[in-house]
Design an enzyme around this catalytic site. Structure first.
Site, PDB file in Angstrom:
ATOM      1  N   ASP A  63      -3.395   8.582 -23.485  1.00 44.03           N
ATOM      2  CA  ASP A  63      -3.730   8.026 -24.803  1.00 44.03           C
ATOM      3  C   ASP A  63      -2.606   8.301 -25.799  1.00 44.03           C
ATOM      4  OD1 ASP A  63      -5.011   7.110 -27.043  1.00 44.03           O
ATOM      5  OD2 ASP A  63      -6.851   8.264 -26.741  1.00 44.03           O
TER       6      ASP A  63
ATOM      7  N   ASP B  80     -10.894   1.156 -30.262  1.00 45.03           N
ATOM      8  CA  ASP B  80     -12.184   1.649 -29.768  1.00 45.03           C
ATOM      9  C   ASP B  80     -13.306   0.675 -30.083  1.00 45.03           C
ATOM     10  OD1 ASP B  80     -10.570   3.738 -29.312  1.00 45.03           O
ATOM     11  OD2 ASP B  80     -11.855   5.241 -30.231  1.00 45.03           O
TER      12      ASP B  80
HETATM   13  C1  GAL Z   1      -9.020   7.313 -28.753  1.00 43.11           C
HETATM   14  C2  GAL Z   1      -9.388   6.532 -27.531  1.00 43.11           C
HETATM   15  C3  GAL Z   1     -10.823   6.860 -27.165  1.00 43.11           C
HETATM   16  C4  GAL Z   1     -10.949   8.340 -26.923  1.00 43.11           C
HETATM   17  C5  GAL Z   1     -10.418   9.123 -28.111  1.00 43.11           C
HETATM   18  C6  GAL Z   1     -10.353  10.609 -27.832  1.00 43.11           C
HETATM   19  O1  GAL Z   1      -7.700   7.052 -29.101  1.00 43.11           O
HETATM   20  O2  GAL Z   1      -9.227   5.162 -27.779  1.00 43.11           O
HETATM   21  O3  GAL Z   1     -11.204   6.122 -26.039  1.00 43.11           O
HETATM   22  O4  GAL Z   1     -10.239   8.674 -25.773  1.00 43.11           O
HETATM   23  O5  GAL Z   1      -9.121   8.706 -28.483  1.00 43.11           O
HETATM   24  O6  GAL Z   1      -9.830  11.331 -28.877  1.00 43.11           O
END
Ligand code: GAL
Length: 657
Positions: A399, A464
């Site tokens: 990520d 998200d």
């Molecule tokens: C976001 C991601 C989510 C989750 C989250 C955790 O950037 O899109 O799916 O993983 O971080 O902090």
């Protein structure tokens, strides 16, 4: 123009008929649904003066896309009037689109409005109208900073006072027929693994236990445990191995061919599993992961092919945290990453998951910190890849998070965007484990075009999903745009399935997230699953797997529905517009049949028609209801169905003999 003239006419008539002006602020705005914050009276969503492109308004409602207000009228209302636009308090990246519906027809569209777009006037005639809907969508780019103003908004009426209302509660309904007592093997027809690496596959099969499993032509190096159906060993040399799987119990027996393709491509069909994020957010522990693995098997999900148990963000240490469970040195003296104290022994945890025939997923970021400010992999990428393999993980979600702020800067070039994902992809590829690689950078730099080149098996195509769930039909439409890049071993990932019970995204930062029922209506929850199957998206459930009711399981566990997702052609459905908000999805299946979805993104029930020319077929076809496992009949030329608000009619069309 005609509409404007008509509206002025109504306004003129009203001066004679003693119409009343009811400001939008006078309605019960607890019925206004919005993706962020609360509706504000005479203020923007952030409680500043209502301002559109610098022009101030004293009255009106400040909301946030995606936003919807439904208003009941008695047919005697005359006009809806307002000035609309993005509130000037929003950042440059905000964009919104206003829509007004009367009795299911869209009669006003603002087009995409940004920070410099001057306020637009809305003048909508309402005579005879019984239902008014005011909608704001995100302008096609996600919801960030979409502060929307309905300024000076009012309904002019000579009848009863308008009443705001919410979509009537829909009772949950179950469509999936229960699995029978006799064995049924629900495996896809193909499975990819890399030669020489550890092999693990639990044959997914429904039916009463005890059940005995057997496999003909199992390649050397693999063995099958007959009581559990778990195949383990070392993947044989490159090549295709056609097996026949058998399952039997006291109610009967069944067989299915299954081809192991030993080679470079993993995830020949979309991977299926569960992930911690939308239930637990930061509050994850070893126990919760073990409980999830137990629930995957005991609930029966594993019998339909779900097998990855994914740990998301927050398993590592959190620099600067004074929580004794999270703080401490992030790495040991040799630079090896350390889990926080909620994860005492990663090897023991993955062993536990593997002992059930399930696989384990983990998460990190290329930046120094993850999205929740836990330790990331920056400058330790190769070492971390090795560690994940040594710990026994089978999937990595990578990520972007702090990489933008701390390393690449705010406007990275395409090369800079690709670089960190290439480094980790190369590092994973050389591990002696099959590790599915899932990129998470929200679609930047058209990731679908290069994700496979950095050895990834999937990539998130957008931000998200947590914030705009009731827009599921629109969101899917955007994901389908990238269909050309979807296929075996390379999947567009529109984010996780959020049905049943989930953690409340509005509360998660304040501690343990409150568990809430998915904000989606039952119909929308069916649509979610139908769309993900038609798009051949990874099926990763992220709700509370330890408390699933029959309704939730009926959505997650329908073998005909999943078969569409797991089809070996791996095609994401093609799209054809059917109207303003509705469309047809057509997925070519490997057996020559078509899976289709009649998708209604509108606010009321619609009759939607699939013309054979749009489906790409000719002659008589048997239309089957995939959810109910029932043939509806034989049709020629077209098929039409009444599709409820935000519903998908999910069908399979086979040529009639
Ligand atoms: C976001 C991601 C989510 C989750 C989250 C955790 O950037 O899109 O799916 O993983 O971080 O902090």
């Amino acid at each position: 123009m005609i509409r404007v003239l008509l509206s002025s006419l109504v306004a003129l008539t009203c001066t004679v008929c003693s119409a009343e002006e009811v400001p939008l602020t006078a309605l019960d705005l607890t019925h206004m649904k919005q993706a962020w914050g609360k509706p504000q009276l005479n203020k923007s969503v952030e409680e500043n003066p209502l301002t559109i492109a610098g022009r101030k308004f004293d009255t009106g409602v400040g909301t946030h896309a995606a936003s919807r207000l439904m208003v009941e009228l008695d047919g005697k209302a005359e006009m809806f009037q307002a000035w609309v636009g993005l509130d000037s308090g929003a950042r440059e990246t905000g964009s919104v689109e206003f829509e007004v519906y009367t009795d299911g027809n869209r009669i006003f569209e603002s087009g995409v409005m940004r920070k410099d777009t001057p306020a637009k006037q809305v003048n909508v005639a309402l005579s005879g109208v019984k239902e008014l809907i005011l909608k704001v969508s995100d302008g096609g780019d996600g919801r960030n900073y979409d502060h929307a103003d309905w300024a000076e908004a009012k309904i002019v009426t000579a009848g009863a006072r308008p009443v705001a209302f919410s979509v009537p509660e829909e009772e949950k309904y179950i469509l999936t027929p229960p699995a029978g007592p006799a064995p049924r093997i629900n495996a896809p027809t193909v499975y990819g693994a890399r030669p020489g690496n550890p092999f693990l596959y639990r044959i997914p099969a429904t039916g009463d236990r005890p059940m005995q499993f057997k496999a003909d032509s199992l390649p050397d190096g693999l063995s099958l445990e007959s009581a559990t159906g778990i195949i383990t060993g070392i993947t044989p040399a490159k090549g295709e191995y056609e097996l026949t799987l058998h399952a039997s119990n006291s109610s009967g027996k069944t067989s299915k061919t299954f081809t192991i393709k030993s080679g470079d491509t993993l995830s020949l069909t979309p991977y299926m599993g569960w992930n911690t994020w939308y239930t637990y957010y930061m509050h994850i522990t070893d126990k919760r992961i073990r409980d999830a693995a137990d629930a995957m098997v005991s609930s029966g999900m594993a019998d339909y092919g779900y097998d990855y148990i994914g740990i998301d963000d927050c398993w590592m240490r959190k620099p600067g945290s004074d929580d004794p469970m999270l703080g401490g040195e992030p790495r040991d003296a040799s630079g090896n990453i350390l889990p926080n104290k909620h994860f005492p022994n990663m090897n023991a945890l993955t062993d536990y998951i593997h002992s059930k025939g399930m696989k384990a997923g983990i998460y990190t970021s290329p930046g120094p910190l993850t999205c929740q400010s836990y330790t990331g992999s920056f400058e330790h990428e190769t070492q971390d890849a090795r560690q994940f393999a040594d710990w026994g993980f089978d999937l990595l979600k990578y990520d972007w998070c702090s990489y933008g702020k701390k390393v690449a800067g705010p406007n990275p070039s395409l090369e800079e965007m690709i670089k960190p994902f290439q480094i980790m992809g190369d590092a994973l590829k050389v591990q002696k484990r099959d590790i599915i690689y899932n990129l998470c950078q929200y679609g930047m730099g058209n990731v679908w075009e290069w994700g496979a080149d950095v050895h990834a098996q999937s990539w998130r195509t957008a931000g998200d999903l947590g914030y705009e769930l009731d827009q599921i039909i629109t969101i899917a439409r955007r994901n389908v745009e990238h269909r050309a890049w979807n296929g075996p071993g390379r999947w567009n990932d529109p984010d996780y399935l959020q049905i049943g019970t989930i953690g409340d995204i509005k509360t998660f930062k304040k501690g343990e997230a409150a568990l809430i029922p998915s904000p989606l209506t039952p119909t929308e929850q069916y649509s979610f699953m139908s769309l993900w199957c038609l798009m051949a998206s990874p099926l990763v459930y992220s709700g509370d797997i330890t408390h699933m009711d029959d309704f939730t399981l009926n959505i997650l566990c329908n073998h005909e529905v999943i078969e569409v997702n797991q089809d070996p052609l791996g095609q994401c459905a093609a799209i054809a517009d059917l109207g303003d908000d509705s469309y047809l999805l057509v997925k070519q299946m490997a057996d020559g049949s078509k899976a289709i979805g009649l998708c209604n993104g509108g606010e009321s029930t619609a009759t939607l028609k699939a013309e054979w020319s749009a489906v790409g077929i000719q002659g008589k076809h048997i239309v089957r209801d995939v959810w109910r496992h029932k043939d509806i009949g034989t049709f020629e030329g077209s098929y039409q169905a009444e599709v409820p608000r935000h519903g998908v009619s999910f069908l399979r069309l086979r040529k009639a003999k």
